[in-house]
Design an enzyme around this catalytic site. Structure first.
Site, short mmCIF file in Angstrom:
data_model
loop_
_atom_site.label_atom_id
_atom_site.label_comp_id
_atom_site.label_asym_id
_atom_site.label_seq_id
_atom_site.Cartn_x
_atom_site.Cartn_y
_atom_site.Cartn_z
N SER A 48 0.84 -1.19 0.08
CA SER A 48 0.12 0.02 0.03
C SER A 48 0.74 1.31 0.12
CB SER A 48 -0.99 -0.09 1.29
OG SER A 48 -0.29 -0.14 2.39
N CYS A 78 -7.17 -5.95 0.08
CA CYS A 78 -5.89 -5.78 0.84
C CYS A 78 -5.35 -4.55 0.71
CB CYS A 78 -5.07 -6.88 0.64
SG CYS A 78 -3.73 -7.35 1.78
N ARG A 105 -2.87 -2.08 9.23
CA ARG A 105 -2.09 -2.94 8.27
C ARG A 105 -1.31 -4.10 8.99
NH1 ARG A 105 2.63 -0.32 6.37
NH2 ARG A 105 2.33 -1.14 4.49
N ARG A 135 -0.45 -11.16 4.76
CA ARG A 135 -0.05 -9.73 5.27
C ARG A 135 -1.39 -8.87 5.52
NH1 ARG A 135 4.13 -7.18 2.24
NH2 ARG A 135 4.02 -5.78 3.97
N HIS A 170 -7.90 -11.92 -0.63
CA HIS A 170 -7.30 -11.77 -1.85
C HIS A 170 -8.52 -12.78 -2.82
CE1 HIS A 170 -3.65 -9.35 -1.75
NE2 HIS A 170 -3.67 -10.12 -0.51
N GLU A 172 -8.79 -12.84 -5.82
CA GLU A 172 -8.48 -13.04 -6.93
C GLU A 172 -7.43 -14.28 -7.04
OE1 GLU A 172 -5.46 -10.18 -5.11
OE2 GLU A 172 -7.65 -10.77 -4.99
#
EC number: 4.3.3.6
Length: 188
Positions: A48, A78, A105, A135, A170, A172
């Site tokens: 990020s 995320c 985070r 993470r 995620h 994806e």
């Protein structure tokens, strides 16, 4: 339907493959001019801080923020969720500030603490959905108008506010298309 994917780094190609498998047209977004003529945008996972810096360096931050505030369907996974959040715990830096959430985070630990989880998310699918956390952040504050879609062990990991969807995990990285179908349905 044309779905943008912020393409600085992270899970870009995986989102593109899922978009294509749902017969929509993916558009890699690398500059502010490519924000035109899209029906929605995905801000993928990645790092990020790097993505935020690149949004600023390419002068995309404000044009993207304006488009989101005007109703562009937007999904942050995320790191994308971190970019969209109003605030980030233990940081005086935030980026797009378009959804009233605070995020932590790396809330589940480092890379070695990554995990897989399956759960039912009724707003998204009638079947259990596989979730991959790497993470991952989670939401520590949820504004009164923001709807929690999923919590794991008391931590909000998916939420929605108007045209904005955020997930800590995620989708994806799995073969399950439930979240992508859901997001595309908001882009019509």
């Amino acid at each position: 339907m044309r779905i943008g994917v912020l393409s600085f780094q992270g899970g870009v190609i995986e989102h593109i493959h899922h978009i294509e498998s749902l017969k929509a047209i993916p558009v890699e977004i690398k500059n502010k001019y490519e924000l035109n003529n899209i029906d929605g945008i995905i801000l993928p996972g990645g790092e990020s801080t790097t993505m935020g810096k690149l949004l600023m360096d390419t002068d995309m931050l404000e044009p993207l923020r304006e488009k989101i505030l005007k109703g562009l369907p937007t999904w942050g996974t995320c790191a994308g969720m971190i970019l969209l959040a109003n605030s980030i715990e233990n940081s005086n830096k935030s980026y797009l500030k378009v959804i009233d959430i605070k995020v932590r985070r790396n809330a589940y630990g480092s890379q070695i603490d990554s995990f897989y989880y399956e759960t039912l998310i009724p707003d998204i699918s009638s079947s259990k959905i596989p979730l991959v956390f790497i993470r991952a952040p989670f939401i520590t504050y949820l504004g009164s108008n923001v709807k929690s879609l999923c919590s794991i062990k008391g931590n909000v990991v998916a939420a929605r506010y108007k045209n904005i969807l955020v997930t800590s995990f995620h989708p994806e990285l799995t073969d399950d298309l439930s979240f992508h179908k859901y997001f595309l349905s908001t882009c019509r």
